[in-house]
Motif scaffolding. Structure first.
Motif, PDB file in Angstrom:
ATOM      1  N   LEU A 128       0.928  11.324 -12.181  1.00 48.59           N
ATOM      2  CA  LEU A 128       0.007  11.784 -11.150  1.00 48.59           C
ATOM      3  C   LEU A 128       0.753  11.962  -9.835  1.00 48.59           C
ATOM      4  CD1 LEU A 128      -2.969   9.288 -11.743  1.00 48.59           C
ATOM      5  CD2 LEU A 128      -2.896  11.700 -12.456  1.00 48.59           C
ATOM      6  N   THR A 129       0.135  12.674  -8.919  1.00 50.86           N
ATOM      7  CA  THR A 129       0.670  12.751  -7.564  1.00 50.86           C
ATOM      8  C   THR A 129       0.410  11.440  -6.846  1.00 50.86           C
ATOM      9  OG1 THR A 129      -1.394  13.588  -6.639  1.00 50.86           O
ATOM     10  CG2 THR A 129       0.199  15.222  -7.476  1.00 50.86           C
ATOM     11  N   ARG A 130       1.098  11.225  -5.729  1.00 51.82           N
ATOM     12  CA  ARG A 130       0.890   9.997  -4.974  1.00 51.82           C
ATOM     13  C   ARG A 130      -0.559   9.816  -4.517  1.00 51.82           C
ATOM     14  NH1 ARG A 130      -1.075   9.635  -0.115  1.00 51.82           N
ATOM     15  NH2 ARG A 130       0.257  11.376   0.479  1.00 51.82           N
ATOM     16  N   PRO A 131      -1.214  10.841  -3.932  1.00 50.95           N
ATOM     17  CA  PRO A 131      -2.617  10.639  -3.539  1.00 50.95           C
ATOM     18  C   PRO A 131      -3.525  10.296  -4.723  1.00 50.95           C
ATOM     19  CG  PRO A 131      -1.712  12.596  -2.482  1.00 50.95           C
ATOM     20  CD  PRO A 131      -0.716  12.163  -3.494  1.00 50.95           C
ATOM     21  N   ALA A 132      -3.267  10.910  -5.876  1.00 49.68           N
ATOM     22  CA  ALA A 132      -4.084  10.631  -7.057  1.00 49.68           C
ATOM     23  C   ALA A 132      -3.847   9.210  -7.556  1.00 49.68           C
ATOM     24  CB  ALA A 132      -3.780  11.644  -8.164  1.00 49.68           C
ATOM     25  N   ILE A 133      -2.623   8.722  -7.446  1.00 50.72           N
ATOM     26  CA  ILE A 133      -2.333   7.342  -7.847  1.00 50.72           C
ATOM     27  C   ILE A 133      -3.084   6.369  -6.946  1.00 50.72           C
ATOM     28  CG2 ILE A 133      -0.539   5.553  -7.908  1.00 50.72           C
ATOM     29  CD1 ILE A 133       1.393   7.639  -8.934  1.00 50.72           C
ATOM     30  N   GLU A 134      -3.059   6.619  -5.651  1.00 53.46           N
ATOM     31  CA  GLU A 134      -3.762   5.733  -4.723  1.00 53.46           C
ATOM     32  C   GLU A 134      -5.257   5.705  -5.030  1.00 53.46           C
ATOM     33  OE1 GLU A 134      -2.766   5.966  -0.589  1.00 53.46           O
ATOM     34  OE2 GLU A 134      -0.761   6.756  -0.997  1.00 53.46           O
ATOM     35  N   GLU A 135      -5.821   6.870  -5.285  1.00 54.87           N
ATOM     36  CA  GLU A 135      -7.253   6.935  -5.605  1.00 54.87           C
ATOM     37  C   GLU A 135      -7.558   6.189  -6.897  1.00 54.87           C
ATOM     38  OE1 GLU A 135     -11.264   8.033  -5.003  1.00 54.87           O
ATOM     39  OE2 GLU A 135      -9.517   8.105  -3.677  1.00 54.87           O
ATOM     40  N   ALA A 136      -6.696   6.361  -7.909  1.00 48.50           N
ATOM     41  CA  ALA A 136      -6.909   5.698  -9.198  1.00 48.50           C
ATOM     42  C   ALA A 136      -6.772   4.183  -9.074  1.00 48.50           C
ATOM     43  CB  ALA A 136      -5.920   6.237 -10.229  1.00 48.50           C
ATOM     44  N   LEU A 137      -5.864   3.713  -8.226  1.00 53.48           N
ATOM     45  CA  LEU A 137      -5.718   2.275  -8.007  1.00 53.48           C
ATOM     46  C   LEU A 137      -6.957   1.696  -7.334  1.00 53.48           C
ATOM     47  CD1 LEU A 137      -2.006   2.060  -6.768  1.00 53.48           C
ATOM     48  CD2 LEU A 137      -2.903   1.106  -8.899  1.00 53.48           C
ATOM     49  N   VAL A 138      -7.432   2.373  -6.297  1.00 58.22           N
ATOM     50  CA  VAL A 138      -8.594   1.883  -5.560  1.00 58.22           C
ATOM     51  C   VAL A 138      -9.837   1.866  -6.442  1.00 58.22           C
ATOM     52  CG1 VAL A 138     -10.149   2.378  -3.638  1.00 58.22           C
ATOM     53  CG2 VAL A 138      -7.679   2.548  -3.308  1.00 58.22           C
ATOM     54  N   ARG A 139      -9.965   2.862  -7.308  1.00 61.80           N
ATOM     55  CA  ARG A 139     -11.130   2.946  -8.206  1.00 61.80           C
ATOM     56  C   ARG A 139     -10.994   2.053  -9.435  1.00 61.80           C
ATOM     57  NH1 ARG A 139     -14.725   7.194  -7.644  1.00 61.80           N
ATOM     58  NH2 ARG A 139     -14.286   8.635  -5.918  1.00 61.80           N
ATOM     59  N   GLY A 140      -9.843   1.437  -9.605  1.00 62.14           N
ATOM     60  CA  GLY A 140      -9.647   0.579 -10.768  1.00 62.14           C
ATOM     61  C   GLY A 140      -9.396   1.331 -12.053  1.00 62.14           C
ATOM     62  N   ALA A 274       2.820  -0.372  -6.847  1.00 67.29           N
ATOM     63  CA  ALA A 274       1.637  -0.602  -6.012  1.00 67.29           C
ATOM     64  C   ALA A 274       0.481  -1.035  -6.895  1.00 67.29           C
ATOM     65  CB  ALA A 274       1.275   0.675  -5.247  1.00 67.29           C
ATOM     66  N   TRP A 275      -0.460  -1.785  -6.301  1.00 64.72           N
ATOM     67  CA  TRP A 275      -1.640  -2.229  -7.022  1.00 64.72           C
ATOM     68  C   TRP A 275      -2.762  -2.465  -6.029  1.00 64.72           C
ATOM     69  CZ3 TRP A 275       2.603  -4.974  -5.790  1.00 64.72           C
ATOM     70  CH2 TRP A 275       2.429  -6.184  -5.129  1.00 64.72           C
ATOM     71  N   ASN A 276      -3.975  -2.550  -6.534  1.00 67.85           N
ATOM     72  CA  ASN A 276      -5.161  -2.689  -5.703  1.00 67.85           C
ATOM     73  C   ASN A 276      -5.208  -4.077  -5.070  1.00 67.85           C
ATOM     74  OD1 ASN A 276      -7.735  -2.695  -4.589  1.00 67.85           O
ATOM     75  ND2 ASN A 276      -8.671  -1.647  -6.319  1.00 67.85           N
ATOM     76  N   LYS A 277      -5.470  -4.116  -3.773  1.00 68.78           N
ATOM     77  CA  LYS A 277      -5.574  -5.402  -3.081  1.00 68.78           C
ATOM     78  C   LYS A 277      -6.786  -6.201  -3.543  1.00 68.78           C
ATOM     79  CE  LYS A 277      -3.208  -4.675   1.346  1.00 68.78           C
ATOM     80  NZ  LYS A 277      -3.381  -4.596   2.818  1.00 68.78           N
TER      81      LYS A 277
END
Length: 306
Positions: A128-140, A274-277
């Motif tokens: 995935l792209t970086r923005p998509a990874i961040e979104e996927a992490l936040v959404r679990g 990276a991982w979700n806080k």
């Protein structure tokens, strides 16, 4: 005194590339570390392995014979390490999102080693792209992201750790004007046509660096293909400023690509996870993450090579 697998790896890499400096680039370690390893091997064997020349190193007759044995030893070590760890009790699935650069130039070897360490751990990979990874992490939707950590935007929602920083160097064809010195600076590089890699947010990071030094590069080509950058640089179309991690000394046509350090204080390309806080990573996600922590941060890990 005994020799180590790491010393053998350093020797083999120097022999294959014909230059101590390029071996250091490929292994992401200092030139002095390669030199020390080779000298220790020579002291142990009581023979010279390389003849030093102005353009690099050349194997001596003893060096050629030793290279054959070094290949056999490293191959045997690879086979031994490929034996699965039957004692691991970690079982389950971990979902990992990876950016393209990390997927191509970082993940494969580590994915193999994770499989050897935890045979029952199923790693599900998605590019995935970086923005998509961040979104996927936040959404679990994924457990862990492997990416270029300096690009992370949602720092309030995401924790991250840096594994290593890959230094930036200028790439050029053999015989290029910039190849005549031991190093260069951004002002000097700006005088030449620039080949710009624009995948995985590389162009945005590069332009931040150029603006920091008050310079405007003369971009002759933008491409998302790293192989295209290699070919264009090797054929003298222009130069490129890119990290060591993706450097290879040859283009697809077999033309040589040289690199030189940049004297200016350029930030490296940082690779990490990276991982979700929110919440606590699962046991399988923790096992996956702990592999990297041990590999990169354990004093005995030997992370650059053997």
């Amino acid at each position: 005194m005994a020799f180590t697998l790491r010393q053998l790896k350093y020797f083999v890499t120097a022999a294959e590339l014909g230059q101590i400096s390029q071996a250091g680039v490929q292994l992401n370690i200092s030139q002095s570390a390669i030199t020390t390893a080779v000298r220790d091997l020579e002291a142990f064997l009581g023979n010279t392995l390389f003849d030093r020349t102005s353009s690099g190193v050349v194997l001596t007759p003893m060096g050629r014979r030793f290279l054959s044995h070094a290949y056999e030893v490293l191959d045997a070590a690879d086979r031994a390490m490929a034996m699965p760890n039957q004692e691991s009790t970690i079982s389950g699935r971990v979902k990992v999102a990876v950016t393209p650069t990390v997927m191509g130039y970082f993940l494969p070897t580590h994915l193999q080693r994770v499989g050897q360490l935890h045979p029952k751990l199923q790693v599900e990979i998605e590019e995935l792209t970086r923005p998509a990874i961040e979104e996927a992490l936040v959404r679990g939707q994924v457990d862990v992201g492997l990416l270029l950590t300096d690009n992370i935007q949602r720092t309030g929602d995401i924790n991250s750790e840096v594994f290593f920083g890959s230094p930036m160097r200028v790439w050029m064809a053999t015989g290029h004007e910039l190849a005549s010195g031991n190093s260069t600076d951004m002002k000097d590089v700006a005088r030449h046509p620039l080949i710009m890699l624009n995948s995985d947010e590389a162009e945005e990071a590069a332009m931040r660096n150029w603006r920091h030094f008050g310079l405007e590069p003369s971009v002759v080509l933008r491409t998302s293909s790293i192989e295209a950058v290699r070919s264009m640089a090797a054929n003298g179309v222009g130069v490129a400023v890119l990290p060591d991690m993706i450097y290879r000394p040859w283009s697809l046509e077999g033309r040589r690509i040289e690199t030189r350090p940049i004297e200016d204080d350029l930030p490296p390309m940082n690779v990490g996870m990276a991982w979700n806080k929110a919440g606590t990573p699962s046991a399988v996600a923790t096992a996956f993450m702990d592999y990297f922590r041990h590999f990169f941060f354990s004093p005995n890990s030997g992370n650059s090579a053997w």
